[in-house]
Design an enzyme around this catalytic site. Structure first.
Site, PDB file in Angstrom:
ATOM      1  N   ASP A  29      -9.876   5.295  -3.710  1.00 58.00           N
ATOM      2  CA  ASP A  29      -8.776   5.790  -4.547  1.00 58.00           C
ATOM      3  C   ASP A  29      -9.369   6.381  -5.820  1.00 58.00           C
ATOM      4  O   ASP A  29     -10.593   6.474  -5.972  1.00 58.00           O
ATOM      5  CB  ASP A  29      -7.762   4.674  -4.842  1.00 58.00           C
ATOM      6  N   TYR A  53      -6.362   7.052   4.053  1.00 56.76           N
ATOM      7  CA  TYR A  53      -6.568   6.077   2.974  1.00 56.76           C
ATOM      8  C   TYR A  53      -5.770   4.810   3.236  1.00 56.76           C
ATOM      9  O   TYR A  53      -6.301   3.688   3.180  1.00 56.76           O
ATOM     10  CB  TYR A  53      -6.175   6.658   1.615  1.00 56.76           C
ATOM     11  N   GLU A  58       0.817  -1.214   0.000  1.00 55.40           N
ATOM     12  CA  GLU A  58       0.000   0.000   0.000  1.00 55.40           C
ATOM     13  C   GLU A  58       0.851   1.264   0.000  1.00 55.40           C
ATOM     14  O   GLU A  58       0.528   2.245  -0.673  1.00 55.40           O
ATOM     15  CB  GLU A  58      -0.954  -0.003   1.197  1.00 55.40           C
TER      16      GLU A  58
END
Length: 249
Positions: free
Chosen positions: A121, A103, A20
């Site tokens: 996203d 996020y 990520e």
């Protein structure tokens, strides 16, 4: 019909976190070889915590936004020293770790633990707006409210992977007409190009001459010094006159 990606074959929080952070502002095809090499060299938080800044930047070189490499090292040390070697499962606690924002913290919890959360996203944003007929100007908070309403029970991981793939492979910006919120500037001739060259040289030698960087890239000394100053502000390098070196961790 999902993409077969190595970080989708695991639910290891460490490997998910590495993926990520690498995927922040970087395309999947560029991340794949770096991800494979990274988790092979440092397969867990404990081994990553021992890495030097030079090792981190050398392994990261080519991905851009190099402070993310240092963030991963800092996260690993914090997890080993303060959290018993395990990534905290509370998103609020996770966000106190370097380089992990709203996020990324949610993405890790979704893909590692299948938590009933939403994270949006650019691909997911585009799919939701296009398929649900939402206004292109919808605010992030309003879009998140919609996303929560349609989240399938106990399928958060699969759902997010599916939305991402649909947006990346089928419902592209060109096909949907939904433009991204931001555009990345051109690399050639940018300060990012200079920053990348500084880091590339620093992975091979202890000190780098800014004069040599300017000459190699045919850029002004003012631009090169500005790029170096940016790296220094982020804690990646130390600048002494017209020489730079990797910052000590």
């Amino acid at each position: 019909h999902g993409r077969d990606l190595p970080f989708r074959r695991t639910v290891d929080p460490y490997k998910i976190a590495v993926a990520e952070i690498m995927l922040q502002q970087t395309q999947v095809d560029r991340v794949l070889p770096k991800y494979a090499a990274w988790v092979k060299k440092w397969p867990k938080w404990q081994s990553l915590a021992k890495a030097t800044n030079r090792e981190l930047l050398t392994m990261w070189s080519g991905l851009g936004y190099n402070r993310r490499a240092l963030y991963l090292g800092q996260v690993a040390r914090a997890i080993v020293e303060k959290h018993g070697g395990k990534l905290p499962g509370d998103p609020e606690v996770m966000r106190t770790l370097p380089g992990i924002g709203p996020y990324t913290s949610r993405a890790i919890l979704i893909f590692a633990f299948n938590r009933p959360l939403v994270t949006i996203d650019t691909n997911i944003r585009r799919v939701l707006i296009a398929e649900l007929g939402l206004p292109h100007s919808i605010s992030p908070n309003a879009l998140e409210t919609v996303a929560l309403q349609i989240l399938p029970k106990r399928r958060s991981r699969d759902w997010h992977n599916a939305l991402m793939d649909y947006g990346a492979m089928v419902l592209t910006s060109r096909r949907s007409g939904v433009k991204p919120l931001s555009h990345q500037s051109k690399f050639e001739g940018s300060l990012r190009q200079i920053r990348g060259e500084i880091i590339r040289q620093l992975t091979k030698k202890r000190r780098v001459s800014l004069t040599e960087v300017a000459k190699k890239l045919k850029r002004s000394m003012a631009d090169v010094q500005k790029a170096a100053a940016g790296l220094a502000k982020e804690g990646v390098v130390c600048v002494k006159g017209r020489k730079v070196q990797i910052a000590v961790q």
